[in-house]
Design a protein around this motif. Structure first.
Motif, PDB file in Angstrom:
ATOM      1  N   UNK A  70       0.850  -0.889  -0.289  1.00  0.00           N
ATOM      2  CA  UNK A  70       0.019   0.123  -0.229  1.00  0.00           C
ATOM      3  C   UNK A  70       0.690   0.936  -0.106  1.00  0.00           C
ATOM      4  N   UNK A  71       2.047   1.105   0.467  1.00  0.00           N
ATOM      5  CA  UNK A  71       2.775   2.952   0.707  1.00  0.00           C
ATOM      6  C   UNK A  71       3.220   2.551  -0.096  1.00  0.00           C
ATOM      7  N   UNK A  72       3.822   1.755  -1.767  1.00  0.00           N
ATOM      8  CA  UNK A  72       4.020   1.918  -2.796  1.00  0.00           C
ATOM      9  C   UNK A  72       3.376   2.462  -3.951  1.00  0.00           C
ATOM     10  N   UNK A  73       2.205   1.900  -3.418  1.00  0.00           N
ATOM     11  CA  UNK A  73       1.129   2.468  -3.915  1.00  0.00           C
ATOM     12  C   UNK A  73       0.645   3.944  -4.001  1.00  0.00           C
ATOM     13  N   UNK A  74       0.948   4.560  -2.528  1.00  0.00           N
ATOM     14  CA  UNK A  74       1.139   6.239  -2.075  1.00  0.00           C
ATOM     15  C   UNK A  74       1.791   6.769  -2.712  1.00  0.00           C
ATOM     16  N   UNK A  75       2.838   6.089  -2.913  1.00  0.00           N
ATOM     17  CA  UNK A  75       3.543   6.958  -3.186  1.00  0.00           C
ATOM     18  C   UNK A  75       4.275   6.943  -4.744  1.00  0.00           C
ATOM     19  N   UNK A  76       3.321   6.161  -5.778  1.00  0.00           N
ATOM     20  CA  UNK A  76       3.553   6.549  -7.138  1.00  0.00           C
ATOM     21  C   UNK A  76       1.659   7.233  -6.911  1.00  0.00           C
ATOM     22  N   UNK A  77       0.858   7.166  -6.505  1.00  0.00           N
ATOM     23  CA  UNK A  77       0.234   8.667  -6.121  1.00  0.00           C
ATOM     24  C   UNK A  77       0.594   9.752  -6.553  1.00  0.00           C
ATOM     25  N   UNK A  78       1.397   9.084  -5.437  1.00  0.00           N
ATOM     26  CA  UNK A  78       2.014  10.979  -4.816  1.00  0.00           C
ATOM     27  C   UNK A  78       2.736  11.329  -5.906  1.00  0.00           C
ATOM     28  N   UNK A  79       3.580  10.627  -6.776  1.00  0.00           N
ATOM     29  CA  UNK A  79       4.529  11.288  -7.092  1.00  0.00           C
ATOM     30  C   UNK A  79       3.684  11.376  -8.453  1.00  0.00           C
ATOM     31  N   UNK A  80       2.266  10.628  -9.181  1.00  0.00           N
ATOM     32  CA  UNK A  80       1.992  11.402 -10.148  1.00  0.00           C
ATOM     33  C   UNK A  80       0.270  12.791  -9.171  1.00  0.00           C
ATOM     34  N   UNK A  81       0.525  12.692  -8.354  1.00  0.00           N
ATOM     35  CA  UNK A  81      -0.082  14.169  -7.937  1.00  0.00           C
ATOM     36  C   UNK A  81       0.798  15.324  -8.027  1.00  0.00           C
ATOM     37  N   UNK A  82       1.877  14.721  -7.343  1.00  0.00           N
ATOM     38  CA  UNK A  82       3.132  15.980  -8.128  1.00  0.00           C
ATOM     39  C   UNK A  82       3.056  17.398  -9.426  1.00  0.00           C
ATOM     40  N   UNK A  83       2.286  16.142 -10.216  1.00  0.00           N
ATOM     41  CA  UNK A  83       2.457  16.501 -11.653  1.00  0.00           C
ATOM     42  C   UNK A  83       1.303  17.058 -11.931  1.00  0.00           C
ATOM     43  N   UNK A  84      -0.537  16.154 -11.051  1.00  0.00           N
ATOM     44  CA  UNK A  84      -1.147  16.395 -11.654  1.00  0.00           C
ATOM     45  C   UNK A  84      -1.661  17.687 -10.825  1.00  0.00           C
ATOM     46  N   UNK A  85      -1.224  18.114  -9.193  1.00  0.00           N
ATOM     47  CA  UNK A  85      -1.791  19.184  -8.810  1.00  0.00           C
ATOM     48  C   UNK A  85      -3.245  18.013  -7.676  1.00  0.00           C
ATOM     49  N   UNK A  86      -2.535  17.408  -7.264  1.00  0.00           N
ATOM     50  CA  UNK A  86      -3.086  16.336  -6.095  1.00  0.00           C
ATOM     51  C   UNK A  86      -2.285  15.967  -5.227  1.00  0.00           C
TER      52      UNK A  86
ATOM     53  N   UNK B  25      -8.042   6.592  -9.148  1.00  0.00           N
ATOM     54  CA  UNK B  25      -8.785   5.588 -10.607  1.00  0.00           C
ATOM     55  C   UNK B  25      -8.133   7.152 -11.619  1.00  0.00           C
ATOM     56  N   UNK B  26      -7.607   8.331 -11.603  1.00  0.00           N
ATOM     57  CA  UNK B  26      -6.703   8.748 -12.393  1.00  0.00           C
ATOM     58  C   UNK B  26      -5.548   7.794 -13.032  1.00  0.00           C
ATOM     59  N   UNK B  27      -4.782   7.766 -12.033  1.00  0.00           N
ATOM     60  CA  UNK B  27      -3.705   6.616 -12.181  1.00  0.00           C
ATOM     61  C   UNK B  27      -3.861   5.718 -12.876  1.00  0.00           C
ATOM     62  N   UNK B  28      -5.068   5.100 -12.612  1.00  0.00           N
ATOM     63  CA  UNK B  28      -5.106   3.628 -13.086  1.00  0.00           C
ATOM     64  C   UNK B  28      -5.694   3.914 -14.607  1.00  0.00           C
ATOM     65  N   UNK B  29      -6.436   4.933 -14.951  1.00  0.00           N
ATOM     66  CA  UNK B  29      -6.356   5.414 -16.170  1.00  0.00           C
ATOM     67  C   UNK B  29      -4.898   5.476 -16.433  1.00  0.00           C
ATOM     68  N   UNK B  30      -4.444   6.210 -16.274  1.00  0.00           N
ATOM     69  CA  UNK B  30      -3.108   6.529 -17.057  1.00  0.00           C
ATOM     70  C   UNK B  30      -2.077   5.267 -17.264  1.00  0.00           C
ATOM     71  N   UNK B  31      -2.039   4.070 -15.931  1.00  0.00           N
ATOM     72  CA  UNK B  31      -1.900   3.251 -16.576  1.00  0.00           C
ATOM     73  C   UNK B  31      -1.918   2.524 -17.968  1.00  0.00           C
ATOM     74  N   UNK B  32      -3.706   2.656 -17.704  1.00  0.00           N
ATOM     75  CA  UNK B  32      -4.223   2.279 -19.179  1.00  0.00           C
ATOM     76  C   UNK B  32      -3.238   2.562 -20.402  1.00  0.00           C
ATOM     77  N   UNK B  33      -3.229   4.058 -20.647  1.00  0.00           N
ATOM     78  CA  UNK B  33      -2.969   4.966 -21.762  1.00  0.00           C
ATOM     79  C   UNK B  33      -1.677   4.335 -21.770  1.00  0.00           C
ATOM     80  N   UNK B  34      -0.939   4.180 -21.162  1.00  0.00           N
ATOM     81  CA  UNK B  34       0.211   3.830 -20.866  1.00  0.00           C
ATOM     82  C   UNK B  34       0.307   2.079 -21.878  1.00  0.00           C
ATOM     83  N   UNK B  35      -0.343   1.229 -21.224  1.00  0.00           N
ATOM     84  CA  UNK B  35      -0.469   0.389 -21.753  1.00  0.00           C
ATOM     85  C   UNK B  35      -0.839   0.353 -23.589  1.00  0.00           C
ATOM     86  N   UNK B  36      -1.525   0.963 -23.137  1.00  0.00           N
ATOM     87  CA  UNK B  36      -2.632   1.047 -24.939  1.00  0.00           C
ATOM     88  C   UNK B  36      -1.126   1.638 -26.035  1.00  0.00           C
TER      89      UNK B  36
END
Length: 111
Positions: free
Chosen positions: A8-24, A44-55
């Motif tokens: 969970x803390x690893x996921x929080x780090x990913x969310x925090x890193x993304x949030x630093x770029x998105x205003x969250x 949800x934003x992170x999952x959506x962005x991972x989907x874009x990366x996957x495609x």
């Protein structure tokens, strides 16, 4: 060996890193504490962005979601088995089957 709080803390780090770029960036209170509605938003934003990366890399986002759900269920099953909570394990396995059905059918199909 990592436990589910580590994961969970690893996921929080990913969310925090993304949030630093998105205003969250200010959503978290400490390492991984966040209000549920804010977690639903940024998660949800992170999952959506991972989907874009996957495609963009030729991967199927639904398969990515199934892989993630499979990892989650395996790790959760380990934790529950260690705590010897059979009833909780049965409930989560039922939930995983519902997720598999949803991913196979897609939202709003087969209901």
């Amino acid at each position: 060996m990592p436990d589910n709080e580590d994961r969970a803390s690893w996921a929080a780090i990913a969310c925090q890193a993304m949030g630093a770029r998105t205003g969250q960036a200010g959503y978290f209170e400490g390492d991984w504490v966040i209000e549920p509605e804010l977690l639903m938003e940024i998660g949800g934003d992170l999952i959506g962005n991972l989907f874009h990366l996957a495609v963009l890399n030729g991967c199927d986002p639904r398969q990515m979601l199934m892989n993630g759900a499979g990892h989650f269920m395996y790790e959760l099953r380990e934790e529950i088995e260690e705590a010897e909570e059979a009833e909780a394990l049965a409930e989560f396995e039922e939930g995983f089957q519902e997720l598999e059905n949803f991913l196979e059918l897609g939202p709003g199909k087969g209901e």
